[in-house]
Write a protein that holds these residues in place. Sequence first.
Motif, mmCIF file in Angstrom:
data_model
loop_
_atom_site.group_PDB
_atom_site.id
_atom_site.type_symbol
_atom_site.label_atom_id
_atom_site.label_comp_id
_atom_site.label_asym_id
_atom_site.label_seq_id
_atom_site.Cartn_x
_atom_site.Cartn_y
_atom_site.Cartn_z
ATOM 1 N N GLY A 1 81.230 38.361 -57.604
ATOM 2 C CA GLY A 1 81.781 39.487 -58.349
ATOM 3 C C GLY A 1 82.869 40.244 -57.599
ATOM 4 O O GLY A 1 83.602 41.037 -58.194
ATOM 5 N N LEU A 2 82.998 40.015 -56.305
ATOM 6 C CA LEU A 2 84.065 40.653 -55.525
ATOM 7 C C LEU A 2 85.453 40.124 -55.897
ATOM 8 O O LEU A 2 86.453 40.821 -55.732
ATOM 9 C CB LEU A 2 83.842 40.423 -54.024
ATOM 10 C CG LEU A 2 82.732 41.217 -53.378
ATOM 11 C CD1 LEU A 2 82.435 40.669 -51.989
ATOM 12 C CD2 LEU A 2 83.117 42.691 -53.306
ATOM 13 N N LYS A 3 85.489 38.907 -56.412
ATOM 14 C CA LYS A 3 86.769 38.267 -56.723
ATOM 15 C C LYS A 3 87.546 39.097 -57.749
ATOM 16 O O LYS A 3 87.011 39.488 -58.778
ATOM 17 C CB LYS A 3 86.531 36.856 -57.261
ATOM 18 C CG LYS A 3 87.736 35.983 -57.187
ATOM 19 C CD LYS A 3 87.355 34.540 -57.432
ATOM 20 C CE LYS A 3 88.488 33.661 -56.988
ATOM 21 N NZ LYS A 3 88.098 32.285 -56.877
ATOM 22 N N GLY A 4 88.790 39.396 -57.416
ATOM 23 C CA GLY A 4 89.641 40.166 -58.311
ATOM 24 C C GLY A 4 89.449 41.672 -58.238
ATOM 25 O O GLY A 4 90.157 42.417 -58.904
ATOM 26 N N LYS A 5 88.496 42.139 -57.445
ATOM 27 C CA LYS A 5 88.219 43.573 -57.352
ATOM 28 C C LYS A 5 88.661 44.187 -56.035
ATOM 29 O O LYS A 5 88.690 45.409 -55.910
ATOM 30 C CB LYS A 5 86.725 43.849 -57.551
ATOM 31 C CG LYS A 5 86.237 43.514 -58.935
ATOM 32 C CD LYS A 5 84.770 43.832 -59.057
ATOM 33 C CE LYS A 5 84.247 43.487 -60.442
ATOM 34 N NZ LYS A 5 82.796 43.621 -60.518
ATOM 35 N N VAL A 6 88.955 43.349 -55.040
ATOM 36 C CA VAL A 6 89.348 43.833 -53.716
ATOM 37 C C VAL A 6 90.730 43.261 -53.422
ATOM 38 O O VAL A 6 90.874 42.044 -53.244
ATOM 39 C CB VAL A 6 88.336 43.395 -52.633
ATOM 40 C CG1 VAL A 6 88.760 43.896 -51.269
ATOM 41 C CG2 VAL A 6 86.934 43.886 -52.980
ATOM 42 N N GLU A 7 91.723 44.124 -53.411
ATOM 43 C CA GLU A 7 93.110 43.661 -53.302
ATOM 44 C C GLU A 7 93.421 42.906 -52.013
ATOM 45 O O GLU A 7 94.286 42.040 -51.991
ATOM 46 C CB GLU A 7 94.092 44.823 -53.477
ATOM 47 C CG GLU A 7 93.929 45.972 -52.512
ATOM 48 C CD GLU A 7 92.874 47.001 -52.900
ATOM 49 O OE1 GLU A 7 92.746 47.987 -52.154
ATOM 50 O OE2 GLU A 7 92.159 46.823 -53.915
ATOM 51 N N GLU B 1 84.064 48.459 -53.582
ATOM 52 C CA GLU B 1 83.385 47.312 -54.204
ATOM 53 C C GLU B 1 82.577 46.527 -53.173
ATOM 54 O O GLU B 1 81.490 46.037 -53.474
ATOM 55 C CB GLU B 1 84.399 46.398 -54.898
ATOM 56 C CG GLU B 1 85.031 47.005 -56.126
ATOM 57 C CD GLU B 1 84.036 47.322 -57.237
ATOM 58 O OE1 GLU B 1 83.071 46.556 -57.428
ATOM 59 O OE2 GLU B 1 84.228 48.342 -57.927
ATOM 60 N N HIS B 2 83.107 46.401 -51.960
ATOM 61 C CA HIS B 2 82.364 45.710 -50.894
ATOM 62 C C HIS B 2 81.136 46.523 -50.503
ATOM 63 O O HIS B 2 80.070 45.960 -50.251
ATOM 64 C CB HIS B 2 83.273 45.470 -49.681
ATOM 65 C CG HIS B 2 82.606 44.711 -48.584
ATOM 66 N ND1 HIS B 2 82.312 45.278 -47.376
ATOM 67 C CD2 HIS B 2 82.157 43.431 -48.516
ATOM 68 C CE1 HIS B 2 81.713 44.376 -46.610
ATOM 69 N NE2 HIS B 2 81.610 43.248 -47.271
ATOM 70 N N TYR C 1 88.898 45.568 -46.343
ATOM 71 C CA TYR C 1 87.847 44.977 -47.173
ATOM 72 C C TYR C 1 86.479 45.540 -46.789
ATOM 73 O O TYR C 1 85.661 45.855 -47.657
ATOM 74 C CB TYR C 1 87.889 43.455 -46.995
ATOM 75 C CG TYR C 1 86.657 42.690 -47.389
ATOM 76 C CD1 TYR C 1 86.400 42.370 -48.717
ATOM 77 C CD2 TYR C 1 85.768 42.223 -46.419
ATOM 78 C CE1 TYR C 1 85.278 41.623 -49.063
ATOM 79 C CE2 TYR C 1 84.651 41.471 -46.763
ATOM 80 C CZ TYR C 1 84.414 41.185 -48.088
ATOM 81 O OH TYR C 1 83.309 40.443 -48.429
ATOM 82 N N HIS D 1 86.016 48.873 -48.411
ATOM 83 C CA HIS D 1 86.368 48.964 -49.831
ATOM 84 C C HIS D 1 85.124 49.335 -50.650
ATOM 85 O O HIS D 1 84.030 48.823 -50.390
ATOM 86 C CB HIS D 1 86.935 47.618 -50.301
ATOM 87 C CG HIS D 1 87.593 47.684 -51.631
ATOM 88 N ND1 HIS D 1 86.883 47.739 -52.813
ATOM 89 C CD2 HIS D 1 88.902 47.719 -51.968
ATOM 90 C CE1 HIS D 1 87.723 47.785 -53.827
ATOM 91 N NE2 HIS D 1 88.963 47.774 -53.333
#
Length: 95
Positions: free
Chosen positions: A27-33, A73-74, A68, A71
């Motif tokens: 789920g991290l994919k696409g949410k952490v630039e 989301e992380h 990251y 972040h």
Amino acid sequence: MIKHIVLFKLKDSSPESVQLTTDVLRGLKGKVEQLRELEVGIDVVKSPRSYDIALVATFDSLEDLEGYQVHPEHKKVIEHMSQVRESQVAVDFEF
């Protein structure tokens, strides 16, 4: 470029628990630039020395890896992992 590799051993290694945690990590994919690439895999050998899940992330720089780590989301993923993991090991290297 930086490779960030983390192996997780879960408290509950049932297929359902492993799949749920794999989904959380993916789920991290696409949410952490800062995250350039993300691979998450489930162990297929199941030996006594195996870990349940592997995460392989790629970053452009050490600074991006550090971004990251903090972040939001992380941090959500860290909350989940702190509840479900028995242990983890990690390595970060330049390539």
